[in-house]
Design a protein around this motif. Structure first.
Motif, PDB file in Angstrom:
ATOM      1  N   UNK A  39     -79.683-117.507 -64.766  1.00 37.31           N
ATOM      2  CA  UNK A  39     -80.029-118.496 -63.727  1.00 37.31           C
ATOM      3  C   UNK A  39     -78.918-118.526 -62.675  1.00 37.31           C
ATOM      4  N   UNK A  40     -77.672-118.460 -63.146  1.00 34.90           N
ATOM      5  CA  UNK A  40     -76.536-118.602 -62.214  1.00 34.90           C
ATOM      6  C   UNK A  40     -76.339-117.369 -61.332  1.00 34.90           C
ATOM      7  N   UNK A  41     -76.655-116.170 -61.864  1.00 37.54           N
ATOM      8  CA  UNK A  41     -76.510-114.982 -60.990  1.00 37.54           C
ATOM      9  C   UNK A  41     -77.835-114.632 -60.303  1.00 37.54           C
ATOM     10  N   UNK A  42     -78.898-115.334 -60.654  1.00 34.39           N
ATOM     11  CA  UNK A  42     -80.182-115.159 -59.977  1.00 34.39           C
ATOM     12  C   UNK A  42     -81.084-114.131 -60.632  1.00 34.39           C
ATOM     13  N   UNK A  43     -80.591-113.351 -61.602  1.00 33.91           N
ATOM     14  CA  UNK A  43     -81.412-112.291 -62.208  1.00 33.91           C
ATOM     15  C   UNK A  43     -82.595-112.898 -62.984  1.00 33.91           C
ATOM     16  N   UNK A  44     -82.475-114.161 -63.371  1.00 33.75           N
ATOM     17  CA  UNK A  44     -83.549-114.876 -64.085  1.00 33.75           C
ATOM     18  C   UNK A  44     -84.865-114.809 -63.286  1.00 33.75           C
ATOM     19  N   UNK A  45     -84.733-114.780 -61.959  1.00 31.29           N
ATOM     20  CA  UNK A  45     -85.916-114.881 -61.095  1.00 31.29           C
ATOM     21  C   UNK A  45     -86.470-113.529 -60.659  1.00 31.29           C
ATOM     22  N   UNK A  46     -85.874-112.445 -61.131  1.00 29.74           N
ATOM     23  CA  UNK A  46     -86.334-111.098 -60.794  1.00 29.74           C
ATOM     24  C   UNK A  46     -86.377-110.887 -59.297  1.00 29.74           C
ATOM     25  N   UNK A  47     -87.436-110.221 -58.826  1.00 28.80           N
ATOM     26  CA  UNK A  47     -87.543-109.963 -57.385  1.00 28.80           C
ATOM     27  C   UNK A  47     -88.118-111.146 -56.613  1.00 28.80           C
ATOM     28  N   UNK A  48     -88.640-112.125 -57.365  1.00 22.62           N
ATOM     29  CA  UNK A  48     -89.298-113.256 -56.696  1.00 22.62           C
ATOM     30  C   UNK A  48     -88.328-114.423 -56.587  1.00 22.62           C
ATOM     31  N   UNK A  49     -87.348-114.320 -55.699  1.00 23.28           N
ATOM     32  CA  UNK A  49     -86.371-115.411 -55.580  1.00 23.28           C
ATOM     33  C   UNK A  49     -86.894-116.472 -54.625  1.00 23.28           C
ATOM     34  N   UNK A  50     -87.390-117.557 -55.202  1.00 22.88           N
ATOM     35  CA  UNK A  50     -87.858-118.686 -54.403  1.00 22.88           C
ATOM     36  C   UNK A  50     -86.735-119.731 -54.474  1.00 22.88           C
ATOM     37  N   UNK A  51     -86.032-119.931 -53.344  1.00 21.08           N
ATOM     38  CA  UNK A  51     -84.816-120.759 -53.354  1.00 21.08           C
ATOM     39  C   UNK A  51     -85.075-122.174 -53.873  1.00 21.08           C
ATOM     40  N   UNK A  52     -86.236-122.740 -53.552  1.00 21.79           N
ATOM     41  CA  UNK A  52     -86.499-124.119 -53.973  1.00 21.79           C
ATOM     42  C   UNK A  52     -86.703-124.203 -55.488  1.00 21.79           C
ATOM     43  N   UNK A  53     -87.428-123.193 -56.036  1.00 17.74           N
ATOM     44  CA  UNK A  53     -87.625-123.172 -57.491  1.00 17.74           C
ATOM     45  C   UNK A  53     -86.294-122.877 -58.205  1.00 17.74           C
ATOM     46  N   UNK A  54     -85.535-121.926 -57.633  1.00 21.06           N
ATOM     47  CA  UNK A  54     -84.232-121.584 -58.223  1.00 21.06           C
ATOM     48  C   UNK A  54     -83.285-122.797 -58.176  1.00 21.06           C
ATOM     49  N   UNK A  55     -83.394-123.576 -57.104  1.00 21.88           N
ATOM     50  CA  UNK A  55     -82.588-124.807 -56.943  1.00 21.88           C
ATOM     51  C   UNK A  55     -82.823-125.751 -58.132  1.00 21.88           C
ATOM     52  N   UNK A  56     -84.093-125.857 -58.570  1.00 19.41           N
ATOM     53  CA  UNK A  56     -84.407-126.730 -59.712  1.00 19.41           C
ATOM     54  C   UNK A  56     -83.642-126.264 -60.955  1.00 19.41           C
ATOM     55  N   UNK A  57     -83.605-124.947 -61.187  1.00 21.28           N
ATOM     56  CA  UNK A  57     -82.925-124.409 -62.376  1.00 21.28           C
ATOM     57  C   UNK A  57     -81.408-124.576 -62.275  1.00 21.28           C
ATOM     58  N   UNK A  58     -80.890-124.402 -61.055  1.00 20.42           N
ATOM     59  CA  UNK A  58     -79.442-124.555 -60.852  1.00 20.42           C
ATOM     60  C   UNK A  58     -79.039-126.023 -61.070  1.00 20.42           C
ATOM     61  N   UNK A  59     -79.819-126.946 -60.530  1.00 19.16           N
ATOM     62  CA  UNK A  59     -79.526-128.367 -60.733  1.00 19.16           C
ATOM     63  C   UNK A  59     -79.669-128.726 -62.221  1.00 19.16           C
ATOM     64  N   UNK A  60     -80.597-128.064 -62.900  1.00 17.17           N
ATOM     65  CA  UNK A  60     -80.756-128.296 -64.338  1.00 17.17           C
ATOM     66  C   UNK A  60     -79.492-127.840 -65.083  1.00 17.17           C
ATOM     67  N   UNK A  61     -78.976-126.649 -64.708  1.00 13.10           N
ATOM     68  CA  UNK A  61     -77.757-126.135 -65.362  1.00 13.10           C
ATOM     69  C   UNK A  61     -76.598-127.103 -65.124  1.00 13.10           C
ATOM     70  N   UNK A  62     -76.481-127.606 -63.899  1.00  6.16           N
ATOM     71  CA  UNK A  62     -75.420-128.566 -63.568  1.00  6.16           C
ATOM     72  C   UNK A  62     -75.606-129.856 -64.384  1.00  6.16           C
ATOM     73  N   UNK A  63     -76.867-130.274 -64.514  1.00  2.00           N
ATOM     74  CA  UNK A  63     -77.178-131.482 -65.290  1.00  2.00           C
ATOM     75  C   UNK A  63     -76.751-131.300 -66.749  1.00  2.00           C
TER      76      UNK A  63
END
Ligand code: NAP
Length: 294
Positions: free
Chosen positions: A164-188
């Motif tokens: 999630x933190x390096x972005x590879x979790x999202x493969x080629x489909x990097x949707x910043x808003x969806x990725x933001x949810x996962x990043x905020x989850x990791x921070x949480x």
């Protein structure tokens, strides 16, 4: 009593408004504005002094994406800090997926890296006395209207979080808003783990809710920015009830989060299920992430 407070990303939006509200409390004696840009920081300090009539603001320069700069900034902090608001963050925009020297992409580094290092450095130097508030978002349990699905980890393993933190979790489909949810989850999750590790400190997670009057929409892709700015915020959300609020209301959630005893350590507070404003509730009462396997 929270006499000395540090806020990251304090020159604009919610961070700056939180500084203003906290400065108006009698007990507040010192507010450190942690910002990446000296010119913007000085302008914010001047404006805050004028608005509050108080000369209690200090500036520390650091870029939360850059670990070295944050460590250097932490070294420059003298005296204890009662509370810290980890506010610097956002959806970032075009460069969100770009890798930084830390191995995290810009989205994760902005929302997590420097905020985490700052807390760890202050704890190491025994300067942190009472409370840490991490800023999360309703994107974590999902925002249907904006097409953001609830975070759902497959294993919650270290490898999965690293992806999630390096972005590879999202493969080629990097949707910043969806990725933001996962990043905020990791921070949480980091914040909640710190609550268990340091029971003498309050570690609380708060979402400001859908807040008007910040720079945040500027980093969204143009079609979404347009929809949000001219359709959703002024027309659709107000019609739906408890879906949007003013800057003062969003920042007050942070002020309450650190000051009000009702908000407990180890809890993620945000709006009620399906809402983006109104009362703040413990998110675990209606949403829980996948169970960790290791
Ligand atoms: N607005 C909302 O509706 C909403 C909803 C949920 C969660 N949030 C969260 O609330 C927090 C504040 O958002 P906001 O809406 O107030 O956004 P904003 O107006 O864009 O303010 C963000 C602040 O963070 C600073 N910042 C960004 N990158 C930084 C870096 N690398 N190093 C140091 N400071 C940096 C910005 O500084 P510059 O001026 O130099 O860019 C600015 O001061 C964010 O964590 C955001 O994810 C906001």
């Amino acid at each position: 009593m929270k006499e000395s407070i540090l806020i990251t990303g304090a020159n604009a939006g919610l961070g700056k408004e939180t500084a203003r509200q906290l400065a108006l409390k009698n007990e507040t004696k010192r507010i450190i504005l942690f910002c990446r840009n000296r010119v913007k920081a000085e302008a914010a300090k001047e404006d805050l002094e004028e608005k509050t009539g108080k000369k209690i603001f200090e500036i520390i320069i650091g870029d939360v994406v850059d670990a070295i700069s944050v460590r250097k900034a932490a070294e420059g902090i003298n005296g204890h800090i009662d509370a810290i608001v980890l506010n610097a963050g956002g959806v970032i925009g075009k460069t969100a997926a770009k890798l930084t020297p830390s191995g995290m992409n810009q989205l994760a580094a902005t929302n997590i890296l420097g905020n985490v290092i700052l807390v760890e450095e202050l704890i190491k130097r025994d300067l942190l006395r009472k409370a840490v508030l991490s800023v999360s978002a309703e994107a974590v349990p999902g925002v249907k209207m904006l097409g953001v699905k609830p975070v759902s980890m497959r294993t919650s393993s270290v490898d999965e979080f690293a992806a999630v933190l390096d972005g590879s979790y999202f493969g080629n489909k990097f949707d910043a808003l969806q990725a933001y949810a996962y990043v905020k989850y990791a921070e949480t999750m980091w914040t909640l783990s710190m609550a268990r590790k340091y029971p003498q400190l309050k570690f609380v997670v708060v979402s400001p809710g859908n807040t008007k009057g910040t720079q945040a929409p500027n980093s969204l892709p143009p079609p979404m920015r347009f929809m949000l700015k001219y359709v959703m915020m002024p027309i659709v959300f107000p019609l739906m009830g408890e879906m949007v609020h003013e800057l003062e209301v969003g920042a007050k959630r942070f002020v309450d989060g650190i000051s009000d005893e009702r908000y407990k350590s180890g809890v993620f507070y945000a709006s009620k299920e399906g809402k983006l404003s109104g009362e703040m509730v413990d998110q675990s009462t209606f949403w829980l992430p996948a169970v960790s396997s290791g």
